[in-house]
Enzyme design. Sequence first.
Site, PDB file in Angstrom:
ATOM      1  N   LYS A 156      20.996  22.226  75.809  1.00 24.22           N
ATOM      2  CA  LYS A 156      21.520  21.179  75.127  1.00 24.22           C
ATOM      3  C   LYS A 156      21.180  21.354  73.704  1.00 24.22           C
ATOM      4  O   LYS A 156      19.994  20.523  73.363  1.00 24.22           O
ATOM      5  CB  LYS A 156      21.441  19.690  75.560  1.00 24.22           C
ATOM      6  CG  LYS A 156      22.610  18.734  75.507  1.00 24.22           C
ATOM      7  CD  LYS A 156      22.716  18.507  74.205  1.00 24.22           C
ATOM      8  CE  LYS A 156      22.164  17.473  73.180  1.00 24.22           C
ATOM      9  NZ  LYS A 156      22.265  17.293  71.911  1.00 24.22           N
ATOM     10  N   GLU A 200       7.654  18.441  73.049  1.00 25.44           N
ATOM     11  CA  GLU A 200       7.290  19.087  71.828  1.00 25.44           C
ATOM     12  C   GLU A 200       7.860  18.150  70.757  1.00 25.44           C
ATOM     13  O   GLU A 200       8.775  18.197  70.326  1.00 25.44           O
ATOM     14  CB  GLU A 200       7.831  20.453  71.462  1.00 25.44           C
ATOM     15  CG  GLU A 200       7.184  21.515  72.300  1.00 25.44           C
ATOM     16  CD  GLU A 200       5.828  21.986  72.130  1.00 25.44           C
ATOM     17  OE1 GLU A 200       5.124  21.641  71.226  1.00 25.44           O
ATOM     18  OE2 GLU A 200       5.019  22.157  73.001  1.00 25.44           O
ATOM     19  N   CYS A 222       8.022  21.393  61.863  1.00 19.36           N
ATOM     20  CA  CYS A 222       7.185  20.331  62.851  1.00 19.36           C
ATOM     21  C   CYS A 222       5.826  20.512  62.319  1.00 19.36           C
ATOM     22  O   CYS A 222       5.001  19.496  62.327  1.00 19.36           O
ATOM     23  CB  CYS A 222       7.461  20.603  64.294  1.00 19.36           C
ATOM     24  SG  CYS A 222       7.082  22.065  64.800  1.00 19.36           S
ATOM     25  N   GLU A 224       6.259  11.166  59.696  1.00 23.61           N
ATOM     26  CA  GLU A 224       6.884  12.500  59.416  1.00 23.61           C
ATOM     27  C   GLU A 224       8.044  12.311  58.531  1.00 23.61           C
ATOM     28  O   GLU A 224       9.007  11.587  58.992  1.00 23.61           O
ATOM     29  CB  GLU A 224       7.268  12.914  60.917  1.00 23.61           C
ATOM     30  CG  GLU A 224       7.434  14.508  60.591  1.00 23.61           C
ATOM     31  CD  GLU A 224       8.080  14.916  62.167  1.00 23.61           C
ATOM     32  OE1 GLU A 224       8.921  14.141  62.712  1.00 23.61           O
ATOM     33  OE2 GLU A 224       7.829  16.085  62.514  1.00 23.61           O
TER      34      GLU A 224
END
Length: 489
Positions: free
Chosen positions: A173, A248, A282, A383
């Site tokens: 997905k 993750e 990331c 973030e």
Amino acid sequence: MSTLFIDGRWVAASAGGTREVINPYDQSVVRTVDDGDALDARAAVASARAAFDGGHWSGWTARRRSGVLHRVAELLQRDRAEIARLETLDTGKTLVEGGIDVDDVTGVFRYYATQAESDPGRLVDAGDPSVRSRVLYEPVGVCALIAPWNYPLLQMSWKVAPALAAGNTMVLKPSETTPLTTVKLVELVEEAGVPPGVVNLVLGPGGTVGSFLVDSPEVDMVSFTGGLETGRAIMSAASATVKKVALELGGKNPNIVFADADFEAAIDYALLAVFFHAGQVCSAGTRLVVADELHDRFVTELVARAERIRLGNGLDPDTESGPLVSAEHRDKVESYVEVGLNEGARLLTGGRRPDDEALRDGFFFLPTVFDECSSDMRVVQEETFGPILTVERFTDTESAIALGNDTTYGLAAAVWTSDADRAERVARGLRHGTVWINDFGPYLPQAEWGGYKRSGVGRELGHAGLSEYQEAKHIYENTAPEPQRWFAR
Ligand code: NAD
């Protein structure tokens, strides 16, 4: 061609849904793809379940599976230029970056092709000559592999390669924003000879397709790469069926520069760390933590160079950085400028969209640097996932380590110094899954990647990246059984 792949056939969404994939450089439609829903996800899970339970892949010898993975690696290289171009059109990254992704992913398939063959399990010394004890590593079963938009091909491949090597079947997905290279990857996997039902692909929204996969009792494991909030929701939903979860998640990664660092290299990498792929990484080095005495010289030079970064079309060889992935994402990044200013950070450059008329239709945002930051600020802690650098200062090694650890994330960090003892002390003191010494960014297929703290659960790459997709089975054999006479003596 239809873009869902279920039970070895390319099919349209059962309800007829479609979605336009937008080029973030100019908002043109790159391609219209099929957009599935929970019914399509159900069909894909049923196909993966039947293939797994029928031993259609797990029953193959490791050598035969390994051969298919090697073939996928060859096909990725054969179609390297086409895949890099697709990734550029889909994400906005430059062609060079797209090509690097294909090469990296090729290495990952090759690594797991080798690992698949060299993993026969192990004998255990039970301390009793009449006992034969072995541990076998078996596939987990049906895996749901859910990936984000920033590294669509790479993040999906970090899951597909070890999951296949271990003998699992799966439903992929990808992000609804960037599905194109995953469609291509599945075409290559099919061409390489993976049997029908082993790899299935469902495009569609996370809230319907993704949720179905996470909730399904027929799915044994979810491996997810994406944001913290989605990760939390997945972890909690997966608890209902107690399925295995690998996460993750995000990062807020400190790049620590001591005064004795190689100035030229440290400046160059500080820019690369935060502005590569417009900061949508990331492990981006979005927190510059710099020695007090080096601060003024370093930051002045960094700002001067940030202002020279050439934004543009990723297909143009002169472009150094492309746009952000979507209008929605640019709004989110932009909102952090207000957050930083309100918290008292000093804006040195950027903080807005470029004036250049040629970039008007793209989701561009200028490289941005905030000085006078502290770790209690949201702009330092959260973030931003865009080209925003915050600058903090430190006075000694211990305070540098403390600042580097002053985050709820723990994905990656770097330390720059010419003092090897200090580098080692800082690297060991940092609570992050990867620490670079005098470098920023590289990873190796052979070395584990993943996060401490809220950056995730589990590891990708390396041997642990294979173990995530395996169950350990202990077979204990008594070769000379004797009655124990515990009961009914
Ligand atoms: P996201 O969490 O919004 O979406 C990721 C994927 O999850 C998409 O495919 C989405 O459709 C799906 N999804 C959304 N809701 C879901 C649900 N309820 N159930 C199941 N699936 C669902 O993340 P994003 O915005 O696509 O990606 C950016 C994030 O990914 C950043 O936070 C970044 O740090 C993280 N990331 C981490 C790594 C790493 O290695 N740690 C690598 C790349 C990106």
